[in-house]
Design a protein around this motif. Structure first.
Motif, PDB file in Angstrom:
ATOM      1  N   GLY A 292       0.823  -1.205   0.000  1.00  0.00           N
ATOM      2  CA  GLY A 292       0.000   0.000   0.000  1.00  0.00           C
ATOM      3  C   GLY A 292       0.853   1.248   0.000  1.00  0.00           C
ATOM      4  O   GLY A 292       2.080   1.197  -0.137  1.00  0.00           O
ATOM      5  N   ARG A 293       0.177   2.387   0.163  1.00  0.00           N
ATOM      6  CA  ARG A 293       0.896   3.671   0.176  1.00  0.00           C
ATOM      7  C   ARG A 293       0.357   4.498   1.340  1.00  0.00           C
ATOM      8  O   ARG A 293      -0.511   5.350   1.169  1.00  0.00           O
ATOM      9  N   PHE A 294       0.880   4.215   2.537  1.00  0.00           N
ATOM     10  CA  PHE A 294       0.436   4.902   3.738  1.00  0.00           C
ATOM     11  C   PHE A 294       1.307   6.122   4.049  1.00  0.00           C
ATOM     12  O   PHE A 294       0.820   7.100   4.610  1.00  0.00           O
ATOM     13  N   LEU A 295       2.587   6.043   3.720  1.00  0.00           N
ATOM     14  CA  LEU A 295       3.544   7.045   4.173  1.00  0.00           C
ATOM     15  C   LEU A 295       3.652   8.196   3.177  1.00  0.00           C
ATOM     16  O   LEU A 295       4.698   8.455   2.582  1.00  0.00           O
ATOM     17  N   THR A 296       2.535   8.871   2.962  1.00  0.00           N
ATOM     18  CA  THR A 296       2.490  10.050   2.103  1.00  0.00           C
ATOM     19  C   THR A 296       1.536  11.041   2.734  1.00  0.00           C
ATOM     20  O   THR A 296       0.598  10.654   3.443  1.00  0.00           O
ATOM     21  N   ASP A 297       1.788  12.320   2.506  1.00  0.00           N
ATOM     22  CA  ASP A 297       0.909  13.349   3.064  1.00  0.00           C
ATOM     23  C   ASP A 297      -0.255  13.662   2.131  1.00  0.00           C
ATOM     24  O   ASP A 297      -0.957  14.654   2.320  1.00  0.00           O
ATOM     25  N   VAL A 298      -0.469  12.807   1.120  1.00  0.00           N
ATOM     26  CA  VAL A 298      -1.601  12.968   0.208  1.00  0.00           C
ATOM     27  C   VAL A 298      -2.817  12.278   0.819  1.00  0.00           C
ATOM     28  O   VAL A 298      -2.758  11.096   1.164  1.00  0.00           O
ATOM     29  N   VAL A 299      -3.915  13.019   0.953  1.00  0.00           N
ATOM     30  CA  VAL A 299      -5.112  12.464   1.574  1.00  0.00           C
ATOM     31  C   VAL A 299      -5.804  11.482   0.632  1.00  0.00           C
ATOM     32  O   VAL A 299      -6.097  10.350   0.991  1.00  0.00           O
TER      33      VAL A 299
ATOM     34  N   PRO B 118      -2.939  -0.749 -12.733  1.00  0.00           N
ATOM     35  CA  PRO B 118      -2.734  -0.655 -11.280  1.00  0.00           C
ATOM     36  C   PRO B 118      -3.526   0.534 -10.727  1.00  0.00           C
ATOM     37  O   PRO B 118      -3.688   1.554 -11.396  1.00  0.00           O
ATOM     38  N   TYR B 119      -4.001   0.388  -9.489  1.00  0.00           N
ATOM     39  CA  TYR B 119      -4.732   1.489  -8.863  1.00  0.00           C
ATOM     40  C   TYR B 119      -4.700   1.308  -7.357  1.00  0.00           C
ATOM     41  O   TYR B 119      -4.432   0.214  -6.844  1.00  0.00           O
ATOM     42  N   TYR B 120      -4.960   2.395  -6.642  1.00  0.00           N
ATOM     43  CA  TYR B 120      -5.042   2.335  -5.189  1.00  0.00           C
ATOM     44  C   TYR B 120      -6.503   2.259  -4.764  1.00  0.00           C
ATOM     45  O   TYR B 120      -7.351   2.975  -5.295  1.00  0.00           O
TER      46      TYR B 120
ATOM     47  N   LEU C 280      -2.546  -1.124  -2.829  1.00  0.00           N
ATOM     48  CA  LEU C 280      -2.319  -1.257  -4.268  1.00  0.00           C
ATOM     49  C   LEU C 280      -2.952  -2.539  -4.798  1.00  0.00           C
ATOM     50  O   LEU C 280      -2.737  -3.628  -4.253  1.00  0.00           O
ATOM     51  N   SER C 281      -3.736  -2.397  -5.860  1.00  0.00           N
ATOM     52  CA  SER C 281      -4.360  -3.530  -6.532  1.00  0.00           C
ATOM     53  C   SER C 281      -4.222  -3.339  -8.032  1.00  0.00           C
ATOM     54  O   SER C 281      -3.748  -2.295  -8.497  1.00  0.00           O
ATOM     55  N   VAL C 282      -4.643  -4.329  -8.786  1.00  0.00           N
ATOM     56  CA  VAL C 282      -4.576  -4.266 -10.245  1.00  0.00           C
ATOM     57  C   VAL C 282      -5.931  -4.701 -10.800  1.00  0.00           C
ATOM     58  O   VAL C 282      -6.481  -5.734 -10.387  1.00  0.00           O
ATOM     59  N   ARG C 283      -6.465  -3.894 -11.718  1.00  0.00           N
ATOM     60  CA  ARG C 283      -7.720  -4.219 -12.381  1.00  0.00           C
ATOM     61  C   ARG C 283      -7.401  -4.846 -13.743  1.00  0.00           C
ATOM     62  O   ARG C 283      -6.627  -4.296 -14.526  1.00  0.00           O
ATOM     63  N   VAL C 284      -8.023  -5.985 -14.040  1.00  0.00           N
ATOM     64  CA  VAL C 284      -7.825  -6.686 -15.314  1.00  0.00           C
ATOM     65  C   VAL C 284      -9.200  -6.896 -15.937  1.00  0.00           C
ATOM     66  O   VAL C 284     -10.089  -7.475 -15.305  1.00  0.00           O
ATOM     67  N   SER C 285      -9.385  -6.418 -17.161  1.00  0.00           N
ATOM     68  CA  SER C 285     -10.708  -6.522 -17.782  1.00  0.00           C
ATOM     69  C   SER C 285     -10.567  -6.591 -19.292  1.00  0.00           C
ATOM     70  O   SER C 285      -9.568  -6.140 -19.861  1.00  0.00           O
ATOM     71  N   GLU C 286     -11.595  -7.174 -19.926  1.00  0.00           N
ATOM     72  CA  GLU C 286     -11.622  -7.202 -21.381  1.00  0.00           C
ATOM     73  C   GLU C 286     -11.791  -5.791 -21.923  1.00  0.00           C
ATOM     74  O   GLU C 286     -12.554  -4.997 -21.377  1.00  0.00           O
ATOM     75  N   LYS C 287     -11.104  -5.491 -22.991  1.00  0.00           N
ATOM     76  CA  LYS C 287     -11.241  -4.193 -23.647  1.00  0.00           C
ATOM     77  C   LYS C 287     -12.475  -4.214 -24.540  1.00  0.00           C
ATOM     78  O   LYS C 287     -12.655  -5.121 -25.334  1.00  0.00           O
ATOM     79  N   ALA C 288     -13.342  -3.200 -24.356  1.00  0.00           N
ATOM     80  CA  ALA C 288     -14.537  -3.116 -25.199  1.00  0.00           C
ATOM     81  C   ALA C 288     -14.132  -2.917 -26.643  1.00  0.00           C
ATOM     82  O   ALA C 288     -13.266  -2.114 -26.959  1.00  0.00           O
ATOM     83  N   GLU C 289     -14.779  -3.666 -27.535  1.00  0.00           N
ATOM     84  CA  GLU C 289     -14.439  -3.549 -28.958  1.00  0.00           C
ATOM     85  C   GLU C 289     -15.076  -2.314 -29.569  1.00  0.00           C
ATOM     86  O   GLU C 289     -16.117  -1.859 -29.118  1.00  0.00           O
TER      87      GLU C 289
END
Length: 660
Positions: free
Chosen positions: A611-618, A643-645, A651-660
């Motif tokens: 994760g990303r705890f040690l930042t002053d970003v809320v 990747p996304y928070y 931290l996690s990663v989203r995996v999805s089919e790309k819409a045609e």
């Protein structure tokens, strides 16, 4: 963030409904979005919500024996919606009761009413802590001044109103909404079509919309009659239904255009029709936005439109991506059509530019604009509140300990306490009380307390800070100065890692965010290069030594489904990994999956969530945003890896089919 869109009929295919569903789909990539349809008349929606958008209905009015259809409250007029409004016949006491129950119970942080009637409901019954917005298409360009006055009377408690064009926003602002409600221009969202762009070689002019008088399909047909005289091989196709169908059919017959003009009825998705067209046309007297024009431009089709009040003059750049003609001028509109029919080069060039300009209305841009409206509205709400007399400032010392400093209370008090209440805590959990001690060395009327670093006192979560003066119920405090220069772990070692972070909430109150972990893996760098997600970070609670760092990938919801990836370390607490996006794409089973990331050491059963705890970003989730990576897995569909928070800054990663 939880966002609810309140829609009259999410099962319809009209432009306003499509615009709402498009925006909901754009926001669902990073927020929890729900579309709430007040009415339901059909089994299946004409346009299905995008993946990730939840939906529900409040009144089920389908044929058959259904409780809502038989409810006697439907016979009593609504006490909220004036009978003078166009759609008031739909609303009744039953509607009032159902919508009130929903609005009082929803936990959404943002609630959006997408019509005048629904905005009035949101204004009246929306929870005070939720941001209350109106997303409206039919205001100054459609309603008379008297009708506007009646319609707007119930919108005074909204935080903001969103309209689809700058001209509309200026007109509404000039007229003045009750209570000084802010008005924002927010063009409708149109996703990328699933077909190849038009090539300009067809001989078809296409128009779409409700067959109603203000759309002026009669003028369009008369103008196209002049085109047919010179170019009998061209066709006009009009998609839509409405009360003007019979008169338009008669006009086509009177002008002997039955082999050239075709009324094609309604289609929920027109992208294939736009791509098969050479020109898109709109002869309206007024348009709140012009969704059909943008849908055509997204397919690379140039536009001929009247320069009517509303959105068309902001969408169409004359002689660049299309042509504009005066309102109610058949000859001028026919001349504009002939210009594009006869000039292949101009038609092709304008089509290319239309495709380029239409990207401004894509999902990412639309979601960003809407999020800006939310931020601006929340800031305005905070600034409109009277300042409290008492504030609590925070200083984070070099060892990570937080000192809380109270200002604004007279000297000599020895009974002051700060009360910390954890959000979503069980009913039997007692709040934490911190005695405030006089701190005259800091200045007059100052008191101070230290937040205990013991995880047994402040467990992990978000803690609202209240002040108990002994004179009534403890009240939340507003934040004073926040000095975060010493921010870091309060405690770290084999016993555990504790992080405490003070911040100002969106409502303007002081909150402490705490994390307590046996071990913690802090992501310090994340970047994507040539299809590989690179991760660097530090492991708190243990060094690696001779052990090899391992990255554990766990599929969300399927605990047993996981795989390991080896990394590297200097032997201290640092680690680095290179995660090929193709590894995740190959694991895709459904259309949409989420993977959580954990860090461990080989032959050690203890793993730490990355994760990303040690930042002053809320708002870590919104600020640290990473792009999509497209992976083509064999002959199957392309896969998006991103990747996304999470809302918990992990931290996690989203995996999805790309819409045609």
């Amino acid at each position: 963030m939880k966002i609810d869109f309140l829609v009259q009929n999410a099962f319809a295919a009209d432009g306003a409904t499509r615009a709402v569903l498009n925006l909901a789909g754009a926001l669902a990539d990073t927020h929890e979005v729900r579309v709430v349809s007040v009415f339901r008349w059909l089994d299946r929606p004409a346009v299905a919500p995008a993946h990730g958008v939840r939906s529900l209905s409040l009144l089920d009015l389908r044929e058959g024996r259904r409780p809502d259809k038989q409810d006697i409250r439907r016979l009593t007029p609504s006490r909220v919606i004036p009978r003078t409004q166009e759609m008031s016949w739909r609303y009744s006491q039953l509607t009032d009761d159902k919508v009130e129950e929903y609005l009082v119970g929803t936990q959404a942080q943002v609630v959006v009413g997408t019509s005048l009637e629904l905005a009035a409901y949101v204004s009246r019954w929306g929870r005070p802590r939720a941001l209350r917005l109106g997303q409206l298409h039919l205001l100054s360009t459609v309603l008379s001044a008297q009708e506007q006055s009646r319609a707007w009377a119930g919108l005074g408690r909204l935080d903001a109103v969103v309209v689809p064009s700058s001209a509309e926003a200026a007109a509404v602002t000039e007229a003045g909404l009750p209570g000084g409600v802010a008005v924002h221009a927010h063009p409708d969202c149109v996703p990328e079509p699933r077909v190849r762009p038009a090539d300009g070689r067809s001989r078809v002019v296409t128009a779409a919309g409700r067959l109603v008088p203000e759309k002026r399909f009669d003028l369009l047909i008369q103008a196209f009659a002049q085109v047919c005289v010179k170019h009998p091989d061209w066709q006009l196709r009009i998609f839509g239904t409405g009360p003007e169908y019979g008169s338009l059919r008669a006009l086509v017959a009177d002008l002997d255009l039955y082999n050239h003009v075709f009324l094609m009825m309604e289609e929920p998705r027109l992208e294939s029709q736009w791509a098969a067209s050479a020109v898109a046309a709109s002869a309206s007297d007024r348009e709140s936005f012009g969704l059909a024009l943008v849908e055509a431009m997204r397919c690379g089709v140039p536009v001929v439109s009247t320069a009517c009040p509303g959105g068309p003059t902001e969408i169409v750049r004359h002689e660049v991506n299309g042509l504009l003609a005066p309102v109610d001028d058949v000859d001028a509109f026919a001349a504009a059509l002939l210009r594009l029919v006869e000039d292949d080069d101009a038609r092709t060039a304008m089509g290319r530019q239309a495709l380029e300009d239409s990207r401004h209305y894509g999902p990412e841009e639309a979601a960003g604009r809407f999020e800006k409206v939310i931020r601006t509205s929340r800031r305005a709400r905070r600034e409109s509140r009277p300042a409290a007399e008492i504030s609590v400032g925070c200083t984070v010392e070099q060892d990570g300990l937080i000192g809380l400093h109270l200002a604004g209370v007279k000297d000599g008090r020895d009974d002051l306490q700060l009360v910390l209440r954890r959000r979503k805590a069980p009913r039997d959990e007692r709040p934490v009380r911190l005695p405030l001690l006089p701190a005259g060395h800091l200045g007059p009327h100052r008191y101070t307390a230290v937040v205990p670093p013991d995880p047994g006192v402040l467990t992990e979560g978000r803690w609202d800070v209240h002040l108990d003066t002994g004179e009534g119920r403890p009240a939340k405090v507003r934040p004073g100065p926040l000095d975060l220069r010493g921010f870091g772990p309060v405690a770290t070692g084999p016993e555990g890692t504790v992080v405490q972070f003070p911040y100002a909430s969106e409502s303007g109150h002081l909150v402490l965010r705490t994390w307590t972990r046996e071990r913690h893996a802090e992501a310090t760098e994340v970047w994507i290069s040539e299809g590989v997600v690179h991760l660097r970070g530090l492991l708190y609670g243990s060094d690696f030594g001779e052990a090899e760092p391992l990255l554990l990938m766990r599929r969300r919801g399927v605990e047993a489904h996981s795989f390991w990836l080896s990394g590297s370390s200097s032997g201290a607490a640092d680690f680095s990994f290179a995660l090929p996006t193709s590894d995740l794409a190959e694991q895709l089973v459904g259309r949409h999956e989420l993977w959580d990331l954990w860090v461990g050491r080989r032959y050690d059963p203890v793993v730490a969530r990355l994760g990303r705890f040690l930042t002053d970003v809320v708002d870590v989730k919104a600020v640290f945003a990473y792009p999509n990576t497209v992976v083509q897995a064999g002959d199957g569909p392309a896969v998006l890896v991103k990747p996304y928070y999470t809302a918990g800054t992990e931290l996690s990663v989203r995996v999805s089919e790309k819409a045609e």
